[in-house]
Design an enzyme around this catalytic site. Structure first.
Site, PDB file in Angstrom:
ATOM      1  N   CYS A 205      -1.880  -7.691  -1.619  1.00  9.88           N
ATOM      2  CA  CYS A 205      -1.953  -6.743  -0.603  1.00  9.88           C
ATOM      3  C   CYS A 205      -3.752  -6.003  -1.593  1.00  9.88           C
ATOM      4  O   CYS A 205      -4.276  -6.086  -2.402  1.00  9.88           O
ATOM      5  CB  CYS A 205      -1.004  -4.976  -0.978  1.00  9.88           C
ATOM      6  SG  CYS A 205      -1.609  -3.689  -0.669  1.00  9.88           S
ATOM      7  N   LEU A 206      -4.467  -5.034  -0.827  1.00  9.79           N
ATOM      8  CA  LEU A 206      -5.491  -4.867  -1.348  1.00  9.79           C
ATOM      9  C   LEU A 206      -5.979  -4.104  -3.091  1.00  9.79           C
ATOM     10  O   LEU A 206      -6.772  -4.679  -3.633  1.00  9.79           O
ATOM     11  CB  LEU A 206      -6.773  -4.954  -0.376  1.00  9.79           C
ATOM     12  CG  LEU A 206      -7.333  -5.415   0.454  1.00  9.79           C
ATOM     13  CD1 LEU A 206      -7.944  -5.062   2.221  1.00  9.79           C
ATOM     14  CD2 LEU A 206      -7.600  -6.456   0.727  1.00  9.79           C
TER      15      LEU A 206
ATOM     16  N   HIS B 286       2.688   2.019   3.727  1.00  9.15           N
ATOM     17  CA  HIS B 286       0.894   2.579   2.826  1.00  9.15           C
ATOM     18  C   HIS B 286       0.947   4.303   3.789  1.00  9.15           C
ATOM     19  O   HIS B 286       0.416   5.180   2.772  1.00  9.15           O
ATOM     20  CB  HIS B 286       0.038   1.840   3.267  1.00  9.15           C
ATOM     21  CG  HIS B 286      -0.081   0.866   2.059  1.00  9.15           C
ATOM     22  ND1 HIS B 286       0.655   0.726   1.262  1.00  9.15           N
ATOM     23  CD2 HIS B 286      -0.321   0.031   2.794  1.00  9.15           C
ATOM     24  CE1 HIS B 286      -0.383   0.045   0.228  1.00  9.15           C
ATOM     25  NE2 HIS B 286      -0.832  -0.947   1.658  1.00  9.15           N
TER      26      HIS B 286
ATOM     27  N   HIS C  73       3.637  -3.400   6.369  1.00  7.67           N
ATOM     28  CA  HIS C  73       3.314  -3.410   5.324  1.00  7.67           C
ATOM     29  C   HIS C  73       2.517  -1.441   5.320  1.00  7.67           C
ATOM     30  O   HIS C  73       2.250  -0.501   4.542  1.00  7.67           O
ATOM     31  CB  HIS C  73       3.121  -4.763   4.754  1.00  7.67           C
ATOM     32  CG  HIS C  73       1.758  -4.231   3.851  1.00  7.67           C
ATOM     33  ND1 HIS C  73       2.044  -5.051   2.473  1.00  7.67           N
ATOM     34  CD2 HIS C  73       0.922  -3.905   3.192  1.00  7.67           C
ATOM     35  CE1 HIS C  73       1.253  -5.224   1.209  1.00  7.67           C
ATOM     36  NE2 HIS C  73       0.150  -4.494   2.238  1.00  7.67           N
ATOM     37  N   GLU C  74       1.606  -1.764   6.864  1.00  4.56           N
ATOM     38  CA  GLU C  74       0.625  -1.106   6.665  1.00  4.56           C
ATOM     39  C   GLU C  74       1.597   0.430   7.097  1.00  4.56           C
ATOM     40  O   GLU C  74       1.208   1.656   6.577  1.00  4.56           O
ATOM     41  CB  GLU C  74      -0.033  -1.210   7.947  1.00  4.56           C
ATOM     42  CG  GLU C  74      -1.685  -2.585   7.396  1.00  4.56           C
ATOM     43  CD  GLU C  74      -1.927  -1.924   6.485  1.00  4.56           C
ATOM     44  OE1 GLU C  74      -2.099  -1.412   5.480  1.00  4.56           O
ATOM     45  OE2 GLU C  74      -1.646  -3.974   5.472  1.00  4.56           O
TER      46      GLU C  74
HETATM   47 CO    CO Z   1      -1.215  -3.144   1.266  1.00  2.88          CO
END
Ligand code: CO
Length: 169
Positions: A94-95, A140, A136-137
């Site tokens: 993850c960034l 977020h 995943h997104e």
């Molecule tokens: Co992420």
């Protein structure tokens, strides 16, 4: 266009459920362009708006480096309406947690509803890597990070190593 600053763990905006987009205007298009540019600059394959400090339900994804036939996707107000019972385990990064990778179990297939950049509602059925990145997104957007989707053992390992200062995001 500009490259935006990536918000890192433990910034509280990563825990926030983001506001829905109501205006499909030039401002939205400009945010989406900046999010794509930022994602490409940091070699990500997905990015949610809170990861660049923006409180709006926007996700950008581009997995074409891995799966050549796919195209970049911008998803506004995305909502997963079906998760398959069949699951797959794979490593994720993850960034907002640069350098941290571990295995996460995700549904193999899903169905997602979203609006495109022009405000048209779209429905997609996906599997494999795209299914994983979307989960995943969309997490977020709902204030959930990938650590929270790991096994309790992996979560404990992360929090211990983080407290010991092994990771400085
Ligand atoms: Co992420």
């Amino acid at each position: 266009m500009s490259v935006l600053t990536i918000v890192k763990y433990p910034n509280p905006i990563l825990k926030k459920k983001l506001k829905p987009v109501n205006n499909f205007d030039f401002k939205l298009k400009s945010i989406v362009k900046d999010m794509f540019e930022t994602m490409y600059t940091y070699n990500g394959i997905g990015l949610a708006a809170n990861q660049v400090g923006i409180d709006l339900s926007i996700v950008v994804i581009d997995i074409s480096k891995v799966e050549k036939k796919t195209i970049p996707l911008a998803l506004i107000n995305p909502k997963i309406i079906f998760y398959s019972k069949e699951k797959e385990i794979a490593e994720e990064g993850c960034l907002s947690f640069p350098g941290y990778y571990d295995e996460v179990q995700r549904s193999k297939h899903l169905e997602i509803l979203y609006y495109d950049i022009n405000g048209r509602q779209q429905k997609l059925q996906v599997e494999g890597l795209l299914s994983r990145v979307l989960q995943h997104e969309v997490d977020h957007i709902n204030g959930i990070n990938f650590i929270q989707r790991m096994s309790l053992k992996k979560q404990a390992k992360f929090y211990i190593l983080y407290k010991l200062g092994k990771y400085k995001f």
